[in-house]
Structures are given as C-alpha cells and as structure tokens.
Design a protein around this motif. Structure first.
Motif, PDB file in Angstrom:
ATOM      1  N   SER A 103       0.817  -1.208   0.000  1.00 59.75           N
ATOM      2  CA  SER A 103       0.000   0.000   0.000  1.00 59.75           C
ATOM      3  C   SER A 103       0.851   1.260   0.000  1.00 59.75           C
ATOM      4  O   SER A 103       0.440   2.291  -0.543  1.00 59.75           O
ATOM      5  N   ARG A 104       2.031   1.195   0.605  1.00 61.26           N
ATOM      6  CA  ARG A 104       2.877   2.382   0.700  1.00 61.26           C
ATOM      7  C   ARG A 104       3.661   2.615  -0.583  1.00 61.26           C
ATOM      8  O   ARG A 104       3.770   3.742  -1.059  1.00 61.26           O
ATOM      9  N   TRP A 105       4.222   1.562  -1.160  1.00 62.50           N
ATOM     10  CA  TRP A 105       5.025   1.703  -2.394  1.00 62.50           C
ATOM     11  C   TRP A 105       4.536   0.675  -3.416  1.00 62.50           C
ATOM     12  O   TRP A 105       5.191  -0.351  -3.658  1.00 62.50           O
ATOM     13  N   PRO A 106       3.393   0.892  -4.025  1.00 65.90           N
ATOM     14  CA  PRO A 106       2.819  -0.146  -4.911  1.00 65.90           C
ATOM     15  C   PRO A 106       3.667  -0.465  -6.142  1.00 65.90           C
ATOM     16  O   PRO A 106       3.809  -1.637  -6.500  1.00 65.90           O
ATOM     17  N   LEU A 107       4.244   0.541  -6.785  1.00 67.60           N
ATOM     18  CA  LEU A 107       5.027   0.267  -7.995  1.00 67.60           C
ATOM     19  C   LEU A 107       6.334  -0.470  -7.697  1.00 67.60           C
ATOM     20  O   LEU A 107       6.613  -1.501  -8.344  1.00 67.60           O
ATOM     21  N   PRO A 108       7.159  -0.007  -6.750  1.00 71.88           N
ATOM     22  CA  PRO A 108       8.372  -0.785  -6.442  1.00 71.88           C
ATOM     23  C   PRO A 108       8.066  -2.209  -5.982  1.00 71.88           C
ATOM     24  O   PRO A 108       8.778  -3.153  -6.338  1.00 71.88           O
ATOM     25  N   VAL A 109       7.003  -2.385  -5.195  1.00 66.20           N
ATOM     26  CA  VAL A 109       6.642  -3.724  -4.735  1.00 66.20           C
ATOM     27  C   VAL A 109       6.235  -4.596  -5.919  1.00 66.20           C
ATOM     28  O   VAL A 109       6.601  -5.791  -5.994  1.00 66.20           O
ATOM     29  N   ALA A 110       5.495  -4.050  -6.874  1.00 60.87           N
ATOM     30  CA  ALA A 110       5.086  -4.832  -8.052  1.00 60.87           C
ATOM     31  C   ALA A 110       6.303  -5.278  -8.866  1.00 60.87           C
ATOM     32  O   ALA A 110       6.391  -6.441  -9.303  1.00 60.87           O
ATOM     33  N   LEU A 111       7.263  -4.380  -9.064  1.00 56.67           N
ATOM     34  CA  LEU A 111       8.463  -4.738  -9.837  1.00 56.67           C
ATOM     35  C   LEU A 111       9.316  -5.764  -9.091  1.00 56.67           C
ATOM     36  O   LEU A 111       9.862  -6.700  -9.706  1.00 56.67           O
ATOM     37  N   LEU A 112       9.433  -5.597  -7.754  1.00 57.81           N
ATOM     38  CA  LEU A 112      10.261  -6.522  -6.978  1.00 57.81           C
ATOM     39  C   LEU A 112       9.652  -7.917  -6.934  1.00 57.81           C
ATOM     40  O   LEU A 112      10.353  -8.928  -7.122  1.00 57.81           O
TER      41      LEU A 112
ATOM     42  N   VAL B 162      -0.966 -10.251  -6.793  1.00 61.57           N
ATOM     43  CA  VAL B 162      -1.466  -9.400  -5.715  1.00 61.57           C
ATOM     44  C   VAL B 162      -0.891  -7.995  -5.832  1.00 61.57           C
ATOM     45  O   VAL B 162      -1.592  -6.990  -5.659  1.00 61.57           O
ATOM     46  N   ALA B 163       0.409  -7.908  -6.132  1.00 66.70           N
ATOM     47  CA  ALA B 163       1.053  -6.596  -6.269  1.00 66.70           C
ATOM     48  C   ALA B 163       0.485  -5.818  -7.451  1.00 66.70           C
ATOM     49  O   ALA B 163       0.297  -4.593  -7.370  1.00 66.70           O
ATOM     50  N   LEU B 164       0.204  -6.498  -8.572  1.00 69.26           N
ATOM     51  CA  LEU B 164      -0.375  -5.815  -9.728  1.00 69.26           C
ATOM     52  C   LEU B 164      -1.783  -5.297  -9.421  1.00 69.26           C
ATOM     53  O   LEU B 164      -2.162  -4.197  -9.831  1.00 69.26           O
ATOM     54  N   TYR B 165      -2.564  -6.080  -8.694  1.00 67.17           N
ATOM     55  CA  TYR B 165      -3.896  -5.633  -8.275  1.00 67.17           C
ATOM     56  C   TYR B 165      -3.798  -4.379  -7.404  1.00 67.17           C
ATOM     57  O   TYR B 165      -4.526  -3.397  -7.612  1.00 67.17           O
ATOM     58  N   THR B 166      -2.879  -4.393  -6.420  1.00 65.06           N
ATOM     59  CA  THR B 166      -2.714  -3.244  -5.536  1.00 65.06           C
ATOM     60  C   THR B 166      -2.267  -2.017  -6.317  1.00 65.06           C
ATOM     61  O   THR B 166      -2.748  -0.897  -6.078  1.00 65.06           O
ATOM     62  N   LEU B 167      -1.330  -2.219  -7.262  1.00 65.17           N
ATOM     63  CA  LEU B 167      -0.859  -1.093  -8.079  1.00 65.17           C
ATOM     64  C   LEU B 167      -2.010  -0.478  -8.867  1.00 65.17           C
ATOM     65  O   LEU B 167      -2.121   0.750  -8.968  1.00 65.17           O
ATOM     66  N   ALA B 168      -2.892  -1.303  -9.412  1.00 62.66           N
ATOM     67  CA  ALA B 168      -4.016  -0.782 -10.202  1.00 62.66           C
ATOM     68  C   ALA B 168      -5.003  -0.007  -9.351  1.00 62.66           C
ATOM     69  O   ALA B 168      -5.651   0.935  -9.834  1.00 62.66           O
ATOM     70  N   THR B 169      -5.141  -0.368  -8.060  1.00 65.37           N
ATOM     71  CA  THR B 169      -6.082   0.343  -7.194  1.00 65.37           C
ATOM     72  C   THR B 169      -5.514   1.647  -6.654  1.00 65.37           C
ATOM     73  O   THR B 169      -6.280   2.512  -6.218  1.00 65.37           O
TER      74      THR B 169
ATOM     75  N   ARG C 232      -4.141   4.988 -14.077  1.00 68.19           N
ATOM     76  CA  ARG C 232      -4.483   3.902 -15.000  1.00 68.19           C
ATOM     77  C   ARG C 232      -3.347   3.635 -15.990  1.00 68.19           C
ATOM     78  O   ARG C 232      -3.056   2.470 -16.302  1.00 68.19           O
ATOM     79  N   ARG C 233      -2.686   4.669 -16.422  1.00 72.44           N
ATOM     80  CA  ARG C 233      -1.575   4.487 -17.374  1.00 72.44           C
ATOM     81  C   ARG C 233      -0.449   3.658 -16.751  1.00 72.44           C
ATOM     82  O   ARG C 233       0.040   2.698 -17.365  1.00 72.44           O
ATOM     83  N   THR C 234      -0.057   4.023 -15.535  1.00 70.30           N
ATOM     84  CA  THR C 234       1.020   3.283 -14.870  1.00 70.30           C
ATOM     85  C   THR C 234       0.619   1.836 -14.626  1.00 70.30           C
ATOM     86  O   THR C 234       1.413   0.903 -14.836  1.00 70.30           O
ATOM     87  N   ALA C 235      -0.617   1.627 -14.186  1.00 74.98           N
ATOM     88  CA  ALA C 235      -1.074   0.270 -13.872  1.00 74.98           C
ATOM     89  C   ALA C 235      -1.064  -0.621 -15.110  1.00 74.98           C
ATOM     90  O   ALA C 235      -0.577  -1.764 -15.068  1.00 74.98           O
ATOM     91  N   TRP C 236      -1.578  -0.112 -16.229  1.00 74.09           N
ATOM     92  CA  TRP C 236      -1.659  -0.959 -17.423  1.00 74.09           C
ATOM     93  C   TRP C 236      -0.306  -1.156 -18.100  1.00 74.09           C
ATOM     94  O   TRP C 236      -0.048  -2.243 -18.641  1.00 74.09           O
ATOM     95  N   LEU C 237       0.565  -0.171 -18.077  1.00 78.61           N
ATOM     96  CA  LEU C 237       1.912  -0.383 -18.621  1.00 78.61           C
ATOM     97  C   LEU C 237       2.650  -1.451 -17.825  1.00 78.61           C
ATOM     98  O   LEU C 237       3.283  -2.356 -18.399  1.00 78.61           O
TER      99      LEU C 237
END
Length: 392
Positions: free
Chosen positions: A62-71, A95-102, A106-111
């Motif tokens: 929840s705090r860093w959704p993009l770095p967590v998704a990549l890691l 799970v990380a991709l779902y959190t990132l999308a929420t 929208r652009r960052t989530a789908w890329l």
C-alpha cells in the motif's frame, strides 16, 4: 458486526492488512507443493521458500505499490526459472499488480501489467520449453491482465463512490446553508413587522394618554374620547401582533388567533387612529386604484404607517399628507408633514427608515427620505404594481 470490527481494526493497522494476502499465498503454495498424483507428501521446501521470499515485499504494497510490483515480479520470475514444476503461477506478483491498479494512475497500472504479462508468459514458456502462444503460457498472460483489470475496476468504483459521497455532502451543506438563510430572512421580516406595529401603536397610545391626562379635569368629554382611542389602538395593536407572531405557529396550531395582514384598504382605519392622536392627516388617491400583490400592499401600508409614526413622534407640525399615485407600472407613495426635519434627518438612519428601505427593496421598489426645503419631512416610495422575478 464482527466483520465490521475486523475491517476497522485492519484499517488502523496497514502493515497487518497488507500482509494478509501474503500469508494466504504462502499457505496456498504449501498446499500446492504438498499435493501430488499419488496423494499428499512433504512440501517442496525450496519452492515454498521462494514463494515466501516473493511475498515479503507485499507487506509494503500500500505504501510503495510500484516498487513492490516490480520486486515481486523479479522474484517470481526467478522462482519460475529455478522451480519450473512448482512455481507455475506468480501469485505474489498478481497481488502486487492488483494493488498497483487500485492505487496508481491507469496508465502506470496498465503499462506495468502488460509488461508483467509478457514477461511471465515468456519465462513460463522458456522454463517449460513450450511455444509462447500455447494455452498454458497464454493462461499466465491472462492472469496478470485479469489482476490489473480487477484492480482498475475497484479503483474506478471507489472513485465513483467518493464523488457520490462528496456530491451528497455538498448537497446537504447547501440545504443547510439555504435553510439558515431563509430562517435569517424570516427573522428579519418578522422583526420589521413587530417594529412597525409596536412603534406605531405605542406612539399613538402614548400621545392619546397624554391628551387624556391633560384634559381629564378640564374637559372630561374629550378625555373620555381620547381613552376610547387608546382602547381602539391597543386592540388593533394586539390584533396585528397576533397576526405577526402567528406566522411562527406550526401548521397544526389552531388558526383562531390569526388575522389577515393589513392592506391599503385598511388605511382609513390607520388614518383614523392617527387623527385620534392629534395629527391631522389628508389622504389623496391619484390614478386608477387596482388590485396589487399582497406583499406590495403590505409594504405600502407599512411605509405609510412608519412615516406617520415618525411624523407624530418627531414633528412639531400639525398636518401630514399621504398621496397614493397609481401610475402605469408603479405605485408612488408619498408622505409629507409640515414640521421641522426629524432628528434622524438627512438620508435617514433610524430603524424605521432603514426598515422602510428594506421592505421596498424586497419587492423591487425604492424609498427616498429627507427634509423638505419649505420645512417638514418627506418620505417617497416607488413600488412596482407587480412583483419582479427577483422579489418572488
């Protein structure tokens, strides 16, 4: 009730809330590696450990959704390469991709979701020596897309709910402000009514009481007549007070004490009371009288009443003139007296003069006041014959 309590508790403990999906993923990984065609066996420690390692970053999703998704994507891809038979679905990354999308745009989530989908499908195909476009590889591609789409739908729903709540709060706030404004306007209107009624009749009663006191011994007949005027004016004052205060009654109150508000047809009674107080009044009507809106007639009546009250109270003259001139589009009301200027002279600063202007403005008219060059005081009002849209 218990579910609500749990949700509130998780809302106050963000790290625990973020770790719940990680614990579920590890549990599923243990169960998946322990199950086999011939029955249950000991879980594959390496695959479970790698899955647990991929779930560790989810505590901060929840705090860093993009770095967590990549890691998590990097760790899951590595696990799929090292344990192709055990780590087939990168659950932590989903799970990380779902959190990132929420929680992101929208652009960052789908890329990120599309990149992860291609990477997961490619690594799975390479680890299992399959073509990229076969069913099992494309299924991993669909998993990542589905996680991103689900998160995007949840984010959109939350945004719509927040907008609906904001609109509801704004509408409620606007209704409250409008209600307070209407209450204030009603209080001012009732205060004007009470001022006009009390000031006029008390002034007349005071004058007539002085006359009765002065003539009680020398001319009892005239003193008796003055006392009769006091009785009539006090009764009229009480009736008008009942009518005004009756506006504050509830709809289910008994209507027996409500009286109609005064109109121009009641001017003769008003003038009679003023004459009884010692001020001679002449009334002149010009033009063709016609029916007016009740609020305009009440405004004209109150202006005449207040002007005559001021003339009786402040002027040392003995005569006042009231003129009602029905023009083509306006009613001109003029009240003059032959005494000196009132103490509130000039443009007028007393509550009565201010009240006259407020009444006239409320129906789209104007009032001008001031001393006359030849002596005395003049009140002139111009009121529309019909209410303007702003006054409705």
């Amino acid at each position: 009730m218990q579910v609500t309590v749990v949700r509130q508790w998780l809302g106050r403990h963000e790290r625990v809330r973020d770790a719940v999906p990680a614990a579920v993923v590890v549990f599923v990984a243990v169960a998946a590696t322990a199950a086999g065609p011939s029955g249950w066996h000991a879980p594959r420690v390496g695959a479970v450990a790698w899955t647990a390692l991929a779930c560790v970053p989810l505590v901060f999703r929840s705090r860093w959704p993009l770095p967590v998704a990549l890691l998590t994507l990097a760790v899951d891809l590595t696990g799929m390469t090292l344990y192709p038979d055990s780590v087939g679905t990168p659950a932590a990354c989903l799970v990380a991709l779902y959190t990132l999308a929420t929680r992101s745009t929208r652009r960052t989530a789908w890329l990120t979701g599309l990149t992860a989908s291609v990477a997961i499908a490619g690594v799975y195909a390479a680890a299992h020596h399959e073509p990229l476009l076969v069913g099992t590889s494309l299924l991993r591609f669909d998993f990542a897309i589905a996680a991103t789409a689900l998160g995007d739908a949840v984010r959109s729903r939350r945004r719509h709910l927040a907008e609906a709540e904001a609109r509801a709060e704004n509408a409620e706030r606007t209704r409250d402000q409008e209600a307070r404004r209407r209450v204030t306007e009603e209080r001012v209107r009732i205060a004007r009514e009470l001022h006009d009624v009390v000031a006029h009749h008390i002034t007349l009663v005071n004058a007539q009481a002085g006359v009765a006191h002065h003539l009680m011994r020398t001319d009892p007949a005239r003193a008796h007549q003055a006392l009769a005027h006091i009785k009539d004016n006090s009764r009229t004052a009480l009736d008008e007070l009942r009518a005004t205060v009756g506006l504050l009654r509830q709809s289910d109150d008994a209507p027996d004490s409500r009286a109609p508000l005064p109109r121009l047809t009641d001017l003769d009674t008003l003038i009679g009371g003023v004459r009884g107080g010692g001020l001679d009044v002449t009334v002149t009507r010009l033009g063709t009288p016609r029916p007016l809106a009740p609020s305009i007639e009440l405004t004209a009546y109150r202006i005449v009443q207040e002007a005559l009250t001021n003339a009786h109270k402040h002027s040392r003259g003995a005569h006042a003139e009231v003129t009602l001139d029905y023009g083509a589009s306006a009613l001109h009301v003029t009240v003059t007296d032959d005494g000196p200027p009132h103490p509130a002279g000039g443009p007028g600063t007393g509550h009565g003069l201010i009240g006259m202007r407020e009444r006239a403005n409320a129906v789209g008219g104007t009032v001008t006041t001031g001393p006359r060059p030849e002596g005395g005081f003049r009140v002139a009002a111009e009121l529309p014959l019909s209410l303007t849209p702003a006054a409705l």
